[in-house]
Design a protein around this motif. Sequence first.
Motif, PDB file in Angstrom:
ATOM      1  N   LYS A 143       2.783  19.934  -5.010  1.00  0.00           N
ATOM      2  CA  LYS A 143       1.682  20.847  -5.363  1.00  0.00           C
ATOM      3  C   LYS A 143       1.931  22.219  -4.727  1.00  0.00           C
ATOM      4  N   THR A 144       2.351  22.206  -3.475  1.00  0.00           N
ATOM      5  CA  THR A 144       2.537  23.459  -2.737  1.00  0.00           C
ATOM      6  C   THR A 144       3.692  24.284  -3.301  1.00  0.00           C
ATOM      7  N   THR A 145       4.785  23.610  -3.632  1.00  0.00           N
ATOM      8  CA  THR A 145       5.986  24.333  -4.050  1.00  0.00           C
ATOM      9  C   THR A 145       6.049  24.542  -5.561  1.00  0.00           C
ATOM     10  N   GLY A 146       5.235  23.819  -6.298  1.00  0.00           N
ATOM     11  CA  GLY A 146       5.312  23.922  -7.755  1.00  0.00           C
ATOM     12  C   GLY A 146       6.555  23.274  -8.335  1.00  0.00           C
ATOM     13  N   ARG A 147       7.181  22.420  -7.562  1.00  0.00           N
ATOM     14  CA  ARG A 147       8.393  21.729  -8.011  1.00  0.00           C
ATOM     15  C   ARG A 147       8.167  20.213  -7.964  1.00  0.00           C
ATOM     16  N   PRO A 148       8.799  19.472  -8.847  1.00  0.00           N
ATOM     17  CA  PRO A 148       8.816  18.018  -8.631  1.00  0.00           C
ATOM     18  C   PRO A 148       9.564  17.753  -7.324  1.00  0.00           C
ATOM     19  N   VAL A 149       9.025  16.855  -6.493  1.00  0.00           N
ATOM     20  CA  VAL A 149       9.656  16.586  -5.190  1.00  0.00           C
ATOM     21  C   VAL A 149       9.982  15.107  -5.073  1.00  0.00           C
ATOM     22  N   LYS A 150      11.226  14.870  -4.688  1.00  0.00           N
ATOM     23  CA  LYS A 150      11.670  13.494  -4.438  1.00  0.00           C
ATOM     24  C   LYS A 150      11.763  13.281  -2.929  1.00  0.00           C
ATOM     25  N   ALA A 151      11.028  12.295  -2.431  1.00  0.00           N
ATOM     26  CA  ALA A 151      11.092  11.973  -1.001  1.00  0.00           C
ATOM     27  C   ALA A 151      11.499  10.514  -0.860  1.00  0.00           C
ATOM     28  N   VAL A 152      12.675  10.296  -0.346  1.00  0.00           N
ATOM     29  CA  VAL A 152      13.178   8.932  -0.130  1.00  0.00           C
ATOM     30  C   VAL A 152      13.248   8.709   1.370  1.00  0.00           C
ATOM     31  N   MET A 153      12.640   7.655   1.832  1.00  0.00           N
ATOM     32  CA  MET A 153      12.707   7.380   3.272  1.00  0.00           C
ATOM     33  C   MET A 153      14.097   6.868   3.619  1.00  0.00           C
ATOM     34  N   THR A 154      14.579   7.265   4.776  1.00  0.00           N
ATOM     35  CA  THR A 154      15.816   6.666   5.275  1.00  0.00           C
ATOM     36  C   THR A 154      15.488   5.256   5.760  1.00  0.00           C
ATOM     37  N   ARG A 155      16.506   4.454   5.954  1.00  0.00           N
ATOM     38  CA  ARG A 155      16.263   3.107   6.462  1.00  0.00           C
ATOM     39  C   ARG A 155      15.549   3.168   7.817  1.00  0.00           C
ATOM     40  N   GLN A 156      15.934   4.128   8.635  1.00  0.00           N
ATOM     41  CA  GLN A 156      15.304   4.242   9.956  1.00  0.00           C
ATOM     42  C   GLN A 156      13.819   4.602   9.815  1.00  0.00           C
ATOM     43  N   GLN A 157      13.522   5.469   8.841  1.00  0.00           N
ATOM     44  CA  GLN A 157      12.108   5.824   8.628  1.00  0.00           C
ATOM     45  C   GLN A 157      11.307   4.624   8.140  1.00  0.00           C
ATOM     46  N   GLY A 160       0.832  -1.198   0.000  1.00  0.00           N
ATOM     47  CA  GLY A 160       0.000   0.000   0.000  1.00  0.00           C
ATOM     48  C   GLY A 160       0.865   1.245   0.000  1.00  0.00           C
ATOM     49  N   ILE A 161       0.236   2.372  -0.325  1.00  0.00           N
ATOM     50  CA  ILE A 161       0.997   3.626  -0.342  1.00  0.00           C
ATOM     51  C   ILE A 161       1.552   3.909   1.050  1.00  0.00           C
ATOM     52  N   ALA A 162       2.753   4.457   1.091  1.00  0.00           N
ATOM     53  CA  ALA A 162       3.404   4.774   2.363  1.00  0.00           C
ATOM     54  C   ALA A 162       3.403   6.296   2.544  1.00  0.00           C
ATOM     55  N   PRO A 163       3.718   6.760   3.759  1.00  0.00           N
ATOM     56  CA  PRO A 163       3.562   8.189   4.055  1.00  0.00           C
ATOM     57  C   PRO A 163       4.337   9.122   3.123  1.00  0.00           C
ATOM     58  N   GLU A 164       5.452   8.665   2.571  1.00  0.00           N
ATOM     59  CA  GLU A 164       6.240   9.586   1.752  1.00  0.00           C
ATOM     60  C   GLU A 164       5.526   9.967   0.455  1.00  0.00           C
ATOM     61  N   SER A 165       4.598   9.119  -0.013  1.00  0.00           N
ATOM     62  CA  SER A 165       3.948   9.398  -1.304  1.00  0.00           C
ATOM     63  C   SER A 165       3.030  10.614  -1.200  1.00  0.00           C
ATOM     64  N   VAL A 166       2.174  10.612  -0.198  1.00  0.00           N
ATOM     65  CA  VAL A 166       1.227  11.718  -0.030  1.00  0.00           C
ATOM     66  C   VAL A 166       1.983  12.994   0.344  1.00  0.00           C
ATOM     67  N   ALA A 167       2.995  12.859   1.193  1.00  0.00           N
ATOM     68  CA  ALA A 167       3.783  14.029   1.586  1.00  0.00           C
ATOM     69  C   ALA A 167       4.471  14.631   0.365  1.00  0.00           C
ATOM     70  N   ALA A 168       5.050  13.799  -0.486  1.00  0.00           N
ATOM     71  CA  ALA A 168       5.736  14.309  -1.675  1.00  0.00           C
ATOM     72  C   ALA A 168       4.737  14.959  -2.635  1.00  0.00           C
ATOM     73  N   ALA A 169       3.580  14.335  -2.778  1.00  0.00           N
ATOM     74  CA  ALA A 169       2.571  14.879  -3.702  1.00  0.00           C
ATOM     75  C   ALA A 169       2.077  16.240  -3.222  1.00  0.00           C
ATOM     76  N   ILE A 170       1.804  16.358  -1.930  1.00  0.00           N
ATOM     77  CA  ILE A 170       1.313  17.635  -1.395  1.00  0.00           C
ATOM     78  C   ILE A 170       2.426  18.689  -1.453  1.00  0.00           C
ATOM     79  N   ALA A 171       3.646  18.277  -1.145  1.00  0.00           N
ATOM     80  CA  ALA A 171       4.772  19.219  -1.191  1.00  0.00           C
ATOM     81  C   ALA A 171       5.026  19.693  -2.617  1.00  0.00           C
TER      82      ALA A 171
END
Lengths: 166, 740
Positions: B270-284, B257-268
């Motif tokens: 949209k907000t910034t008008g930039r493509p956003v890459k969000a990679v979780m760290t191993r700890q995350q 299933g979708i993980a938290p980074e997907s929605v956060a990246a999508a909203i970020a």
Amino acid sequence: MHFTINGTKYDADPDIRTSLLDLLREHLGLTGSKKGCDHGQCGACTVLVNGRRINSCLTLAVMHQDDEITTIEGIGTPDNLAPLQSAFVRHDGFQCGYCTPGQICSATGMLDEAKKGWPSHVSESLDGDIALSDEEIRERMSGNLCRCSAYPNIVDAIREIAGEDA
Amino acid sequence: MSDKHTLTMDKPVEKSLLDSGAQGLVGEALDRVEGPKKVSGKATYSAEYPIENIAYGFLVRAPFAVGRITEIDMDAAKAAPGVVDVVTDFDRFIRNSAQGAVKEAPVQGVRDVVYFGEPVAIVVAERYEQARDAASLVRIVYDEGKGSFDFEAGISHADIPPDGAAPATFEQGNIDKAMATAGVTIDGDWTTPSQNSAAMEPHASIAMWDDDGLTLYGAYQMPSFDRPSLADALGLKPEKVRIIAPYIGGGFGGKLGIAPESVAAAIASKTTGRPVKAVMTRQQVFDATVRRSNTKQRIRLAADRNGRLTGIGHESHTSNLPDEVFFEPAGIATHFLYGGENRKITHDIVRLNRMLAGSMRAPGEAVGLLALECAMDELAEKLGMDPVELRKVNDCEQDPEKDIPYSTRSFTECLDEGAKRFGWEKRNTTPGKLREGEWLIGHGMASAARGNMLQPSEARVVLNPDGSAVVETDMTDIGTGTYTILSQIAGELLGLPIDRVEVRLGDNAFPPGSGSGGSFGAGSSGSSVYLACESIREKLAKAMGVSPDDLTLKDGEAIAANRHVALRDIIDGAIEATGRIEPGEQGEKVKQAGHGAHFCAVRVNAVTGEVRIDRWTAVFAAGRILNLKTATSQCYGGIVFGIGAALTEELVHDPHNGKIVNRDLAEYHLPVHADVPHLDVTFLPERDTHANPLHAKGIGELGIAGAGAAVANAIANATGARVRDYPITLDKLLGSLPPV
């Protein structure tokens, strides 16, 4: 700054905090080296620096301006695979493929270490020639995790190439 | 317009076209078609797409387990060098990953935090290092609440969840009475810890918007579900979201299933008008995606003096967050593995403020058999019976709970073949007594069983006059071999060499596939390709003026009625067809499962308690094997997961706040090269006409089922000590070792 990677000179402007791995992946588009943990715990980022294997996530890019760096892209391409890469394909030494570049770079460095007679934890003796038994291969490759667990096949692939070199 | 050829599995498919194919591809041990790309670093994973003007996102997470956020102070972070913005959305950020095969968003809203490390904001910066540094400057102000962290204490007020992959509760006959009157009984509690899938690729999303909506390069196992789920989270129509995931660096359930980074990246983005890459760290990944629940399982076995079971009880407690319906179905294989007329199988959930629990490789069997198969071993010992013989005595003619037959069941054959290959008759029969120097030697075995499933799946196949074909579906290859087996199926049915078939996966632009999960991917997506090819074959036959049964396709030629004709001489343009498979009554009319048996030899150090695995034999029967090489590798993977579960893998939760203490790969111990011996894996020939037109069943999870129990039983055989608390680490063995 200037870097020599796979024999090619690159100019880049990384942050002082940028790891060698992030330099490759985020600045130079060399995404063959993988980030699995960013802590030197998984081995997916293994590259060769002056011929020796290293976890590229554990070293800063700025430390390597004068080094010869070899990544998986420099070992062989899909149309011109190195013998070890072909052996990985033949023996199914991977599944998802994410740890694979690290396994192959690590094995490349490891074969050279063995050729030089460097002992491991399981070596019978600290000097003399090293015969790469399965136990030796497993021990020397244990810094490269594979969650798909292609381990038996990776050992088969490396053994085949080690045998050809011997 | 493409035809859609749909098959609903309401009755068996007696004849599979794969048995009459002339190309000779299916079943062979062929190399992976995408292999050259993977071994040369040219397979592109989600975080690796070169995107113009990209910005880096880094998740900010709650530094507490339970409570309400009153303020997120972003000033210092926003003032940091390179920071584009700090973004949060208390309503739309997802609390945790979605479960598998769910089309809705998971629980949304992060103002009220329910587990330690819940992602609550994202820092966006020009560079990764800047984003990560600035994330440490975000200050979260909160009112801490009271959470539940004690599993044992929660057992007394556990919930009964709605039915899931297995019924939440099931009773037949009277287990208490069976126990009271049985000749021999076993009654004990087994515990297993939380575990993490720990795929080598961390979860990652690149989100970008245009007039058509959101494009997200993601590491997801089930794009046809993840698309509507992500759309739901963002308040979009599904067609406004496109997930692209051609290569996924392992999943094992963690990326269903979708993980938290997907929605956060999508909203970020949209907000910034930039493509956003969000990679979780191993700890995350460890803290904030999904874990396999810890379990406490009470097993009761009642048997007569001949070992015939008269009753089985399997009552489990697992944990999950409030509002989550998923439970680890620990008793799922207990329903059909052995006979015994009195049965009680239950699954209760203890609500805890620990990160989400969900599917990890073979949810249910993987931990359930760690308990059941050790209980069976203890029963065999009590009876003085060969553990293999005990299993055979309890093999069933039909499903022991429903009046339905098995589709196929080569269980006894697997036990016999495994025993023979392993040399079981030469095993150590006196626990704790076989010693070589400082090593105690032991042999153990366990049964393997995993239910087989079918999911709706679609694929489009285009056959070109030049003798090439393209297969498209948003099905994924997470290392399972999908690219290869779909190439084999299409090549076999269309008579094309494998290098003339191109398979394109993991893109919502293609027809919706089943996704990879529950071992249903090969059977489901393979059937959709089969059906599309069947449709194309019918058109070719018509063009040749023969019936499809009289048509042979090989090496780009059609052969019928003594004629060899090149495809280009039969068809003017490309032929396109879409195939769709649907599960039907066959899922209810017969019990479908893969079966097998594991045998292993271990050494336990008499001084330190160190366990080494020396030898392994496994035999499986799971219908047709589509590719001997990739299927064998899948089983290796399962077995090694089992070795990890038996010996090393354990997420340790801080008892004060549920936080995972050992949240990296140095402290969460996956098996490494040195832990894994040569593995001898064999498949018995089998065809399952009830499963799907391929006659194949899933194998991605069969290998883990029972594997860890075989290790535990071998340890017991080596030492005489029964450890019922996994993993079996040295400290748990030390007290039972002989005096030095």
